[in-house]
Design a protein around this motif. Structure first.
Motif, PDB file in Angstrom:
ATOM      1  N   LYS A 163       4.241  -0.258   0.170  1.00 24.83           N
ATOM      2  CA  LYS A 163       4.081   0.252  -1.190  1.00 24.83           C
ATOM      3  C   LYS A 163       2.849  -0.337  -1.886  1.00 24.83           C
ATOM      4  CE  LYS A 163       6.433  -0.582  -5.262  1.00 24.83           C
ATOM      5  NZ  LYS A 163       7.613  -0.965  -5.982  1.00 24.83           N
ATOM      6  N   ASP A 164       2.646  -1.641  -1.763  1.00 16.51           N
ATOM      7  CA  ASP A 164       1.522  -2.302  -2.409  1.00 16.51           C
ATOM      8  C   ASP A 164       0.815  -3.210  -1.400  1.00 16.51           C
ATOM      9  OD1 ASP A 164      -0.302  -3.633  -4.009  1.00 16.51           O
ATOM     10  OD2 ASP A 164       1.149  -4.126  -5.581  1.00 16.51           O
TER      11      ASP A 164
ATOM     12  N   THR B 139       0.789  -4.673   6.992  1.00 13.55           N
ATOM     13  CA  THR B 139       0.810  -4.096   5.641  1.00 13.55           C
ATOM     14  C   THR B 139       0.629  -2.576   5.634  1.00 13.55           C
ATOM     15  OG1 THR B 139      -1.549  -4.557   5.370  1.00 13.55           O
ATOM     16  CG2 THR B 139      -0.003  -6.235   4.585  1.00 13.55           C
TER      17      THR B 139
ATOM     18  N   ARG C 130      -2.123  -4.484  -1.262  1.00 11.84           N
ATOM     19  CA  ARG C 130      -2.885  -5.597  -1.839  1.00 11.84           C
ATOM     20  C   ARG C 130      -1.968  -6.790  -2.117  1.00 11.84           C
ATOM     21  NH1 ARG C 130      -7.489  -5.903  -3.423  1.00 11.84           N
ATOM     22  NH2 ARG C 130      -8.445  -7.380  -4.808  1.00 11.84           N
ATOM     23  N   GLU C 131      -0.830  -6.516  -2.725  1.00 11.96           N
ATOM     24  CA  GLU C 131       0.131  -7.590  -3.012  1.00 11.96           C
ATOM     25  C   GLU C 131       0.609  -8.233  -1.711  1.00 11.96           C
ATOM     26  OE1 GLU C 131       4.689  -8.044  -4.544  1.00 11.96           O
ATOM     27  OE2 GLU C 131       3.419  -6.635  -5.646  1.00 11.96           O
TER      28      GLU C 131
END
Length: 187
Positions: A169-170, A165, A172-173
């Motif tokens: 961009k995200d 990760t 957490r998602e």
């Protein structure tokens, strides 16, 4: 929890001063251009004192390695009643790893490790140890043998989440999606 005594606080402060001095020097000059003596001098201690706290130069970069492994294992062993191992590990990753990604020196630290073969090798050995400890804790908690491949695989997958990760961009998602997959399996 008992408050640490003066001696323990002083040891922790010295350890932190050494780790902070090392990281500062490594980021300024590059890992290979900094000696153990440079770090000890910057922290105002002897090289003997440095080696009482860290086994070598690489360990100064990964100064929280032992604590991180203990916290990973504790996340599994001390999870709430009724909480699955995967749910406990999801909570651990979300509360401990995601905040690290917003640290001002995160990008520099990552570049330092990725650009230094000795640190990459040390990091790999460290993650392998963490995976073994986490896999053993998962096996113990689920009542299977310590060499159970599913437990070992889950540990490795969880420990790969930060790398998977990083820079996304995200994050957490993405962490949530990975844990959804680990919980439900591939559709």
């Amino acid at each position: 929890m008992e408050t640490p005594g003066r001696r323990e606080r002083k040891k922790a402060a010295t350890r932190q001063a050494l780790a902070d001095a090392a990281l500062k020097l490594f980021l300024e000059r590059g890992y290979d251009q900094v000696s153990i003596r440079d770090i000890a001098e910057a922290a105002d201690v002897s090289t003997t004192t440095l080696f009482k706290h860290f086994p070598g130069k690489e360990a100064l970069v990964f100064d929280e390695s032992q604590d991180r492994e203990a916290r990973l294992v504790a996340a599994v062993q001390e999870r709430e009643e009724g909480q699955s191992v995967v749910e406990a590990l999801r909570a651990y990753v979300l509360t401990t790893w995601l905040p690290i990604t917003t640290h001002p020196q995160y990008a520099e630290f990552t570049a330092l490790v990725n650009g230094t073969p000795a640190l990459q090798e040390y990091g790999e050995r460290m993650w392998t140890r963490h995976a073994a400890a986490l896999g053993a804790a998962i096996a113990e908690e689920t009542g299977v043998g310590s060499e159970d491949i599913a437990c070992r695989a889950l540990a490795r997958f969880v420990l790969d989440i930060p790398a998977l990760t990083r820079g996304r961009k995200d994050p957490r998602e993405d962490v949530e999606r990975i844990f959804d997959l680990l919980e439900a399996g591939w559709p």
